[in-house]
Write a protein that holds these residues in place. Sequence first.
Motif, PDB file in Angstrom:
ATOM      1  N   VAL A 101      46.678  30.574  69.886  1.00  0.00           N
ATOM      2  CA  VAL A 101      46.631  31.959  69.433  1.00  0.00           C
ATOM      3  C   VAL A 101      46.576  32.841  70.674  1.00  0.00           C
ATOM      4  O   VAL A 101      45.773  32.604  71.582  1.00  0.00           O
ATOM      5  CB  VAL A 101      45.416  32.232  68.526  1.00  0.00           C
ATOM      6  CG1 VAL A 101      45.251  33.734  68.276  1.00  0.00           C
ATOM      7  CG2 VAL A 101      45.567  31.509  67.203  1.00  0.00           C
ATOM      8  N   ILE A 102      47.441  33.847  70.717  1.00  0.00           N
ATOM      9  CA  ILE A 102      47.532  34.752  71.857  1.00  0.00           C
ATOM     10  C   ILE A 102      47.249  36.169  71.368  1.00  0.00           C
ATOM     11  O   ILE A 102      47.910  36.654  70.445  1.00  0.00           O
ATOM     12  CB  ILE A 102      48.935  34.699  72.495  1.00  0.00           C
ATOM     13  CG1 ILE A 102      49.266  33.262  72.921  1.00  0.00           C
ATOM     14  CG2 ILE A 102      49.022  35.638  73.693  1.00  0.00           C
ATOM     15  CD1 ILE A 102      50.734  33.063  73.276  1.00  0.00           C
ATOM     16  N   THR A 103      46.257  36.821  71.955  1.00  0.00           N
ATOM     17  CA  THR A 103      45.925  38.187  71.541  1.00  0.00           C
ATOM     18  C   THR A 103      46.461  39.197  72.544  1.00  0.00           C
ATOM     19  O   THR A 103      46.568  38.927  73.740  1.00  0.00           O
ATOM     20  CB  THR A 103      44.411  38.395  71.382  1.00  0.00           C
ATOM     21  OG1 THR A 103      43.783  38.385  72.678  1.00  0.00           O
ATOM     22  CG2 THR A 103      43.791  37.328  70.503  1.00  0.00           C
ATOM     23  N   ALA A 104      46.799  40.376  72.044  1.00  0.00           N
ATOM     24  CA  ALA A 104      47.289  41.471  72.888  1.00  0.00           C
ATOM     25  C   ALA A 104      47.133  42.778  72.133  1.00  0.00           C
ATOM     26  O   ALA A 104      47.161  42.803  70.905  1.00  0.00           O
ATOM     27  CB  ALA A 104      48.751  41.248  73.260  1.00  0.00           C
TER      28      ALA A 104
ATOM     29  N   LEU B  42      50.978  34.997  67.621  1.00  0.00           N
ATOM     30  CA  LEU B  42      50.642  36.203  68.370  1.00  0.00           C
ATOM     31  C   LEU B  42      49.847  37.134  67.472  1.00  0.00           C
ATOM     32  O   LEU B  42      50.266  37.440  66.350  1.00  0.00           O
ATOM     33  CB  LEU B  42      51.906  36.910  68.847  1.00  0.00           C
ATOM     34  CG  LEU B  42      52.887  36.099  69.700  1.00  0.00           C
ATOM     35  CD1 LEU B  42      54.057  36.974  70.130  1.00  0.00           C
ATOM     36  CD2 LEU B  42      52.186  35.503  70.908  1.00  0.00           C
ATOM     37  N   LEU B  43      48.708  37.602  67.968  1.00  0.00           N
ATOM     38  CA  LEU B  43      47.836  38.493  67.213  1.00  0.00           C
ATOM     39  C   LEU B  43      47.712  39.814  67.960  1.00  0.00           C
ATOM     40  O   LEU B  43      47.126  39.877  69.037  1.00  0.00           O
ATOM     41  CB  LEU B  43      46.455  37.855  67.037  1.00  0.00           C
ATOM     42  CG  LEU B  43      45.382  38.680  66.320  1.00  0.00           C
ATOM     43  CD1 LEU B  43      45.826  39.018  64.898  1.00  0.00           C
ATOM     44  CD2 LEU B  43      44.050  37.930  66.294  1.00  0.00           C
TER      45      LEU B  43
ATOM     46  N   LYS C 171      40.393  42.368  66.577  1.00  0.00           N
ATOM     47  CA  LYS C 171      41.219  41.179  66.806  1.00  0.00           C
ATOM     48  C   LYS C 171      40.469  40.090  67.573  1.00  0.00           C
ATOM     49  O   LYS C 171      40.668  38.903  67.302  1.00  0.00           O
ATOM     50  CB  LYS C 171      42.523  41.534  67.501  1.00  0.00           C
ATOM     51  CG  LYS C 171      42.419  41.987  68.934  1.00  0.00           C
ATOM     52  CD  LYS C 171      43.794  42.260  69.524  1.00  0.00           C
ATOM     53  CE  LYS C 171      43.688  42.728  70.966  1.00  0.00           C
ATOM     54  NZ  LYS C 171      42.987  44.024  71.096  1.00  0.00           N
ATOM     55  N   SER C 172      39.618  40.469  68.522  1.00  0.00           N
ATOM     56  CA  SER C 172      38.849  39.457  69.255  1.00  0.00           C
ATOM     57  C   SER C 172      37.859  38.750  68.325  1.00  0.00           C
ATOM     58  O   SER C 172      37.614  37.554  68.462  1.00  0.00           O
ATOM     59  CB  SER C 172      38.106  40.088  70.434  1.00  0.00           C
ATOM     60  OG  SER C 172      39.016  40.496  71.435  1.00  0.00           O
TER      61      SER C 172
END
Length: 227
Positions: free
Chosen positions: A122-125, A48-49, A57-58
């Motif tokens: 990888v999951i961004t939020a 998780l990022l 982050k992107s």
Amino acid sequence: MTDNPKQLTFDLGMEPRFGREDFLVSPSNELAYNLLEAWPEWPDNVLLLFGPEGSGKSHLAAIWAEQAHAWTIDAFALTKDRVPHLASNGALLIEDADQALIDEAAFFHLLNLTREKGSYVVITAAKPLGEWGLNTPDLVSRLRLAPSVSMEAADNALLGAVLVKLFMDRQLIVDTSIIEYIVVRLARSLSRAEKLVSLLDKEALSRRRRITKTMVSDILGREENDV
């Protein structure tokens, strides 16, 4: 015909640069950068990022996706029928998991299937997991097991370095005092920095003048009024 002091400009735009050479490492993102650089030596197949808008982050996730040959999907586009295909690639980037109404059953199935297949995710939020509003306990538990890393808003050193690079990319010459002037007035956002440089580029071309503090102040004032 009347004289017009402004020159006609064309908004050709510039695509955001998400290459490795365009990412600047600083204390605000170093931990996240090092963890993604350590791939595939991760303790789990899911990472998780987290990071506020404009933190980069992107960009960092895109660097990983290129290195891992990952497919990229927005969280809102995740559906049950797509899960087998998405899990088959070996690496997947899921963007903005906190910004969409997620199909939680599909999300949980995907995480289980990628673990079975040894695929990386990888999951961004922007927000922490507890603020996503998830209603499936098993999904929340699975995500909590995954390692996570946060990126902070850009610090002054990073923001200044990014501004210098953005001006150089557009072949604009500005005095260091202009950079310092912007840094103490601009929101801690790399996307805001990119937008400001683009507006300054157009304004300078339109006026046929070099970028000045007055020009910067005018544009920042307009931006604040538009919010």
